[in-house]
Scaffold this motif. Structure first.
Motif, PDB file in Angstrom:
ATOM      1  N   SER A 181      50.082  32.847  14.515  1.00  0.00           N
ATOM      2  CA  SER A 181      50.895  31.919  14.544  1.00  0.00           C
ATOM      3  C   SER A 181      50.376  31.265  12.879  1.00  0.00           C
ATOM      4  CB  SER A 181      50.268  30.707  15.510  1.00  0.00           C
ATOM      5  OG  SER A 181      49.002  30.360  15.228  1.00  0.00           O
ATOM      6  N   LEU A 182      51.371  30.190  12.644  1.00  0.00           N
ATOM      7  CA  LEU A 182      51.414  29.716  11.240  1.00  0.00           C
ATOM      8  C   LEU A 182      51.766  28.246  11.458  1.00  0.00           C
ATOM      9  CD1 LEU A 182      53.311  32.134   9.109  1.00  0.00           C
ATOM     10  CD2 LEU A 182      51.208  30.811   8.378  1.00  0.00           C
ATOM     11  N   TYR A 183      50.942  27.453  10.510  1.00  0.00           N
ATOM     12  CA  TYR A 183      51.239  25.844  10.555  1.00  0.00           C
ATOM     13  C   TYR A 183      51.077  25.296   9.356  1.00  0.00           C
ATOM     14  CZ  TYR A 183      49.742  20.904  11.932  1.00  0.00           C
ATOM     15  OH  TYR A 183      49.726  19.564  12.084  1.00  0.00           O
ATOM     16  N   ILE A 184      51.898  24.497   8.696  1.00  0.00           N
ATOM     17  CA  ILE A 184      51.680  23.795   7.578  1.00  0.00           C
ATOM     18  C   ILE A 184      52.153  22.399   7.819  1.00  0.00           C
ATOM     19  CG2 ILE A 184      51.793  25.919   6.090  1.00  0.00           C
ATOM     20  CD1 ILE A 184      54.687  25.254   5.571  1.00  0.00           C
ATOM     21  N   LYS A 185      51.456  21.470   7.005  1.00  0.00           N
ATOM     22  CA  LYS A 185      51.976  19.934   7.241  1.00  0.00           C
ATOM     23  C   LYS A 185      51.543  19.355   6.009  1.00  0.00           C
ATOM     24  CE  LYS A 185      53.805  17.823  10.856  1.00  0.00           C
ATOM     25  NZ  LYS A 185      54.644  18.244  11.762  1.00  0.00           N
ATOM     26  N   SER A 186      52.307  17.987   5.768  1.00  0.00           N
ATOM     27  CA  SER A 186      51.818  17.137   4.559  1.00  0.00           C
ATOM     28  C   SER A 186      52.037  15.773   4.845  1.00  0.00           C
ATOM     29  CB  SER A 186      53.010  17.468   3.453  1.00  0.00           C
ATOM     30  OG  SER A 186      53.296  18.938   3.230  1.00  0.00           O
ATOM     31  N   ASP A 187      51.346  14.993   3.907  1.00  0.00           N
ATOM     32  CA  ASP A 187      51.350  13.465   4.163  1.00  0.00           C
ATOM     33  C   ASP A 187      51.241  13.177   2.844  1.00  0.00           C
ATOM     34  OD1 ASP A 187      50.434  10.868   4.289  1.00  0.00           O
ATOM     35  OD2 ASP A 187      48.140  11.601   4.635  1.00  0.00           O
ATOM     36  N   GLY A 188      52.615  12.717   2.370  1.00  0.00           N
ATOM     37  CA  GLY A 188      52.824  12.160   0.905  1.00  0.00           C
ATOM     38  C   GLY A 188      52.258  10.774   0.780  1.00  0.00           C
ATOM     39  N   VAL A 229      38.278  16.526   6.995  1.00  0.00           N
ATOM     40  CA  VAL A 229      37.746  17.004   8.425  1.00  0.00           C
ATOM     41  C   VAL A 229      38.633  16.966   9.714  1.00  0.00           C
ATOM     42  CG1 VAL A 229      35.965  16.392  10.127  1.00  0.00           C
ATOM     43  CG2 VAL A 229      35.169  16.643   7.720  1.00  0.00           C
ATOM     44  N   ARG A 230      39.356  15.911   9.712  1.00  0.00           N
ATOM     45  CA  ARG A 230      40.216  15.558  10.451  1.00  0.00           C
ATOM     46  C   ARG A 230      41.437  16.560  10.617  1.00  0.00           C
ATOM     47  NH1 ARG A 230      44.299  11.479  11.420  1.00  0.00           N
ATOM     48  NH2 ARG A 230      43.535  10.717   9.033  1.00  0.00           N
ATOM     49  N   ARG A 231      42.255  16.821   9.471  1.00  0.00           N
ATOM     50  CA  ARG A 231      43.166  17.622   9.656  1.00  0.00           C
ATOM     51  C   ARG A 231      42.785  19.195   9.715  1.00  0.00           C
ATOM     52  NH1 ARG A 231      47.058  14.308  11.034  1.00  0.00           N
ATOM     53  NH2 ARG A 231      47.423  12.733   9.506  1.00  0.00           N
ATOM     54  N   MET A 232      41.826  19.645   9.163  1.00  0.00           N
ATOM     55  CA  MET A 232      41.508  20.960   9.179  1.00  0.00           C
ATOM     56  C   MET A 232      40.972  21.231  10.752  1.00  0.00           C
ATOM     57  SD  MET A 232      39.495  21.752   5.610  1.00  0.00           S
ATOM     58  CE  MET A 232      39.100  23.482   5.847  1.00  0.00           C
ATOM     59  N   ARG A 233      40.354  20.566  11.206  1.00  0.00           N
ATOM     60  CA  ARG A 233      39.989  20.408  12.678  1.00  0.00           C
ATOM     61  C   ARG A 233      41.118  20.616  13.490  1.00  0.00           C
ATOM     62  NH1 ARG A 233      34.305  17.154  13.348  1.00  0.00           N
ATOM     63  NH2 ARG A 233      35.567  16.503  15.356  1.00  0.00           N
ATOM     64  N   SER A 234      42.020  19.855  13.382  1.00  0.00           N
ATOM     65  CA  SER A 234      43.343  19.891  14.181  1.00  0.00           C
ATOM     66  C   SER A 234      44.135  20.827  13.950  1.00  0.00           C
ATOM     67  CB  SER A 234      43.996  18.534  14.186  1.00  0.00           C
ATOM     68  OG  SER A 234      44.326  18.369  12.965  1.00  0.00           O
ATOM     69  N   LEU A 237      42.862  23.984  15.845  1.00  0.00           N
ATOM     70  CA  LEU A 237      42.881  24.115  17.047  1.00  0.00           C
ATOM     71  C   LEU A 237      44.841  24.347  17.459  1.00  0.00           C
ATOM     72  CD1 LEU A 237      41.102  20.904  18.379  1.00  0.00           C
ATOM     73  CD2 LEU A 237      40.413  23.307  18.570  1.00  0.00           C
ATOM     74  N   LYS A 238      45.590  23.450  16.408  1.00  0.00           N
ATOM     75  CA  LYS A 238      46.878  23.943  16.473  1.00  0.00           C
ATOM     76  C   LYS A 238      47.237  25.416  16.570  1.00  0.00           C
ATOM     77  CE  LYS A 238      50.300  20.997  15.599  1.00  0.00           C
ATOM     78  NZ  LYS A 238      50.541  20.068  16.721  1.00  0.00           N
ATOM     79  N   VAL A 239      46.764  25.902  15.709  1.00  0.00           N
ATOM     80  CA  VAL A 239      47.195  27.675  15.475  1.00  0.00           C
ATOM     81  C   VAL A 239      46.644  28.317  16.769  1.00  0.00           C
ATOM     82  CG1 VAL A 239      47.951  27.920  13.135  1.00  0.00           C
ATOM     83  CG2 VAL A 239      45.233  28.133  14.297  1.00  0.00           C
ATOM     84  N   LEU A 240      45.509  28.155  17.112  1.00  0.00           N
ATOM     85  CA  LEU A 240      44.933  28.718  18.544  1.00  0.00           C
ATOM     86  C   LEU A 240      46.069  28.448  19.635  1.00  0.00           C
ATOM     87  CD1 LEU A 240      41.157  27.955  18.907  1.00  0.00           C
ATOM     88  CD2 LEU A 240      42.368  30.082  18.301  1.00  0.00           C
ATOM     89  N   HIS A 241      46.420  27.111  19.838  1.00  0.00           N
ATOM     90  CA  HIS A 241      47.293  26.765  20.864  1.00  0.00           C
ATOM     91  C   HIS A 241      48.621  27.445  20.758  1.00  0.00           C
ATOM     92  CE1 HIS A 241      49.024  24.124  23.999  1.00  0.00           C
ATOM     93  NE2 HIS A 241      50.125  23.850  23.084  1.00  0.00           N
ATOM     94  N   ARG A 242      49.231  27.355  19.563  1.00  0.00           N
ATOM     95  CA  ARG A 242      50.465  28.172  19.402  1.00  0.00           C
ATOM     96  C   ARG A 242      50.434  29.534  19.580  1.00  0.00           C
ATOM     97  NH1 ARG A 242      53.283  25.355  14.015  1.00  0.00           N
ATOM     98  NH2 ARG A 242      53.810  23.674  14.862  1.00  0.00           N
TER      99      ARG A 242
END
Ligand code: UT7
Length: 330
Positions: A181-188, A229-234, A237-242
Motif C-alpha cells: 500500500s501507498l499513501y500520500i497527503k498534503s495540507d497547504g 507526530v499526529r500525521r506520521m502515526r495516522s 495506521l492508514k497503510v496497514l489498514h489499506r
C-alpha cells in the motif's frame, strides 16, 4: 500484462565531512546534551563547497543501478525529490540524467520536502503500474547546509547533507514482492511553519530579502513536531489498514529521520518492538527527502534488511506533506 512495481536496487552517498554537536557549540549557543536529548542527533555530514545536489545524487544513483544490475540505458524515468536543487531550472533530475548518460528517459524534480522519497515512490509506482515506463531511477539528494541559517540554533543543529537512490522496475510473475500500500497527503494551510520563502516568484531574491534571511530555512519546530507526530502515526495506521495487514506483518519500520522522539511515538502507536525500527539520524541528522532511502540502503548493505522482508516507510515534511508505504523486497 499487469505490471507489479518493485524495488530492484538501492544506493546512497554521504559527504565525508563529519560535523559533531561539539563542533557546533563553538558556532551557536547550544550543547551536545541539548541536541542529543531533544532530537537524537550526534553528528551530521556536510557537503564540500563545490558539491551540489546532483554531485551527491550521482554516486548514490550509480550505487543503486549497480545494486539493481540495471544499465543507465534501461532507465525510462528519472524522478528527483529535493528541496535543495542545483538551481530553479533546469531540473536537478536533468543534471543527474546527463551525468549518468541516461539518454532515453524523461526527467523531472518534485517538491515535497522531507516526504519526497515517498512521493517519489508513489509516482514511480503509478508510472510503472500504468505501463507508461519500465524502469525508474528515483534519486533524493539534499544539501541543506546551503540553506540553513548557521546563526539560528533552533534549526542549524538539526539537518545534514546526503543522497539516496532507488531503482524500480517490475517483478517476475508470481512474486510476492512489491508495494502492499501507498499513501500520500498534503495540507497547504500550514505551509508557513516550515519554509524557505525567497528565491521564487512570490519573493524574488533581493539584497533586502537576503538581509532578512528569507533565503534560508525557517521552522516553527514545536508546531511542526505536534503535527508530525499526529500525521506520521495516522499514516502508519492508514497503510496497514489499506494493505489489510497488522503491525506483526511488518519486519522493519523506517521513519523520516527528523527526531527520535517522533520516531518513538510512531513506534508506540504501532506497538512495534524497538529492534524493528531502523534509526540512523544520530549519524546524519535530518537529510530531508534522502533520509528514508539512506537508512534503507544502509540496512540492506549491513544485512539487517534482506530479500523477502516487508518494510514500512513513514514520512512528514514541509508543505505540509506526509505519507507512508509498505513494500516487500524481491
Ligand atoms: O523534517 C521536517 C520535519 N521537521 C521536524 O520534524 C522537526 C520537528 N521539531 C522538533 O524536532 C523539535 O521541536 C525540535 C528538536 C526542533 C525542538 O525540540 P523541542 O523539545 O520542541 O524544543 P523547543 O523548540 O520547545 O525549545 C525548548 C528550548 C527553548 O528555550 P526556552 O524558550 O524554553 O527558553 C529554545 O530556545 O530550547 C531552546 N533551544 C535550544 N537550546 C539549545 C532551541 N534550540 C536550541 C539549541 N540548543 N540548538
Amino acid at each position: 500484462m499487469n505490471k507489479n512495481p518493485v524495488i530492484l536496487g538501492t544506493g546512497s552517498y554521504l559527504p565525508e565531512n563529519v560535523v559533531t554537536n561539539t563542533d557546533l557549540e563553538s558556532r551557536v549557543d547550544t550543547s551536545d546534551e541539548w541536541i542529543r536529548t531533544r532530537s537524537g542527533i550526534s553528528e551530521r555530514r556536510i557537503a564540500d563547497e563545490d558539491q551540489s545536489a546532483s554531485d551527491l545524487g550521482v554516486p548514490a544513483a550509480r550505487a543503486a543501478l549497480e545494486d539493481a544490475d540495471v544499465s543507465p540505458g534501461s532507465i525510462d524515468l528519472v524522478v528527483v525529490p529535493t528541496s535543495t536543487p542545483d538551481m530553479a531550472f533546469p531540473s536537478t533530475a536533468c543534471a543527474i540524467q546527463d551525468q549518468l548518460g541516461i539518454s532515453g528517459a524523461a526527467a523531472f524534480d518534485i517538491s515535497a520536502a522531507c516526504s519526497g522519497y515517498i512521493y517519489g515512490l508513489s509516482i514511480a509506482h503509478s508510472q510503472i503500474k500504468a505501463g507508461v515506463v519500465e524502469n525508474v531511477l528515483l534519486v533524493a539528494p539534499e544539501v541543506y547546509s546551503r540553506v540553513l541559517n548557521w546563526d539560528d540554533r533552533t534549526t542549524c543543529v538539526l539537518f545534514g547533507d546526503g543522497a539516496a537512490a532507488v531503482v524500480l522496475g517490475s517483478s517476475a510473475d508470481g512474486s510476492d514482492a512489491g508495494f502492499k500500500s501507498l499513501y500520500i497527503k498534503s495540507d497547504g494551510e500550514n505551509r508557513d511553519i516550515l519554509t524557505l520563502p525567497s528565491g521564487g516568484s512570490a519573493l524574488p531574491l533581493t539584497p533586502e530579502s537576503v538581509e532578512k534571511g528569507e533565503h534560508l530555512l525557517s521552522m516553527d519546530g514545536r508546531a511542526v513536531y505536534r503535527i508530525a507526530v499526529r500525521r506520521m502515526r495516522s499514516s502508519a495506521l492508514k497503510v496497514l489498514h489499506r494493505a489489510d495487514m497488522k503491525s506483526e506483518d511488518i519486519d522493519w519500520v523506517i521513519c523520516h529521520q527528523a527526531n527520535t522522539r517522533i520516531i518513538d511515538s510512531v513506534r508506540k502507536r504501532l506497538k512495534m518492538p524497538k529492534k524493528k525500527m531502523i534509526v540512523n539520524l544520530d549519524k546524519y541528522g535530518n537529510t530531508s527527502a534522502a533520509s528514508i532511502g539512506i537508512a534503507l540502503d544502509e540496512a540492506r548493505r549491513d544485512g539487517r534488511v534482506s530479500s523477502g522482508d516487508t518494510v514500512m516507510f513513514v514520512a512528514f515534511g514541509g508543505g505540509l506533506t506526509w505519507g507512508a508505504a509498505i513494500v516487500t523486497l524481491p
